[in-house]
Scaffold this active site. Sequence first.
Site, PDB file in Angstrom:
ATOM      1  N   GLU A   1     -13.096   2.351   2.195  1.00 37.94           N
ATOM      2  CA  GLU A   1     -12.172   2.439   3.146  1.00 37.94           C
ATOM      3  C   GLU A   1     -12.513   3.781   4.097  1.00 37.94           C
ATOM      4  OE1 GLU A   1      -8.015   1.030   5.190  1.00 37.94           O
ATOM      5  OE2 GLU A   1      -7.998   2.596   3.662  1.00 37.94           O
TER       6      GLU A   1
ATOM      7  N   GLU B   1       0.552  -1.161   0.042  1.00 44.85           N
ATOM      8  CA  GLU B   1      -0.024  -0.016  -0.051  1.00 44.85           C
ATOM      9  C   GLU B   1       0.949   1.203   0.127  1.00 44.85           C
ATOM     10  OE1 GLU B   1      -2.771   0.254   3.099  1.00 44.85           O
ATOM     11  OE2 GLU B   1      -3.974   2.102   2.082  1.00 44.85           O
TER      12      GLU B   1
HETATM   13 MN    MN Z   1      -5.866   2.250   2.897  1.00 43.03          MN
END
Ligand code: MN
Length: 294
Positions: A250, A155
């Site tokens: 998210e 990420e």
């Molecule tokens: Mn994230």
Amino acid sequence: MNRFGIHYAYWGDQWEVDMCERVRLAADAGFDVLEVTPPAYMTNLEKDKMDQLKKCAQDHGIEMSFCIGFPRSKDMASSDLETRKAGIEHSKRMIEAVHYMGGKILSGILYSWWPYLYEKPLTIQDKLDCWKRGVESVQEVIPLAEDYGITYAIEMVNRFEQFVVNNVEEGKRFCQEIGSPNAKLLLDVFHANIEEDSIPDAIRSAGPLLAHIHISENNRRLPGTGKNIPWEEIAKALKEIDFQGRIVLEPFVAAGGPVGNDLRIWRNLDGDVSKEARHKNLKRSLKFVRELMG
Ligand code: MN
């Protein structure tokens, strides 16, 4: 057909939750996937609890995807050898847990730690050193991911939360240096909005390396509530690269608690942050993204 997911911590302010309740909520809201941060018991391989959760997910037709930011004590990019070793072991246990749970993807800050605390000034040399150690550590664990057919998705997070891998250009280079077909990228729209010139162009640039995507508005609210993120162009770019990964919402909308504190949410972003209101708003947001990206 893309599968849509929601992060398990969305409904409350705690990281430690009854995960099966979150599975039920995700299913009720119409999601295909629940994104789970492997809880501590997974690393200890307490199989009863894992079996229960696995069954709960199966019963509700929910796939679990796995995402985590490693804690400081398990920093795979640390200059301290013991910490690095602990991180490597932690990562291997995570991969095993994901495999045990039937998962196909582990993503997040799997190369250093999060949320990073800038306690002393850093230099570019610090970054380069951490990058090198991060790559070497991932190289030690990725054969296990290859054996299990699990994608290990890096990420890319914004500069205020981490400093090792901030944008797609760096993410691609990081993956290249790892040198495994299982090393891929997780692009998070919230972070990309800070680091990229253009989010759609970043998606095109990631191309086949893009395995997973996190979506929220620029302030972490639910997709469809703001005006800063170019959702239509993002949907177009995902179509152009024939993105087959999971699209995971998210959003984090409430201040306080371990979740709000870690995410630096210092005010409520929605007027009503009750669980009921969050759930209702979530359904509306899923409709918005399904119509756009489904
Ligand atoms: Mn994230």
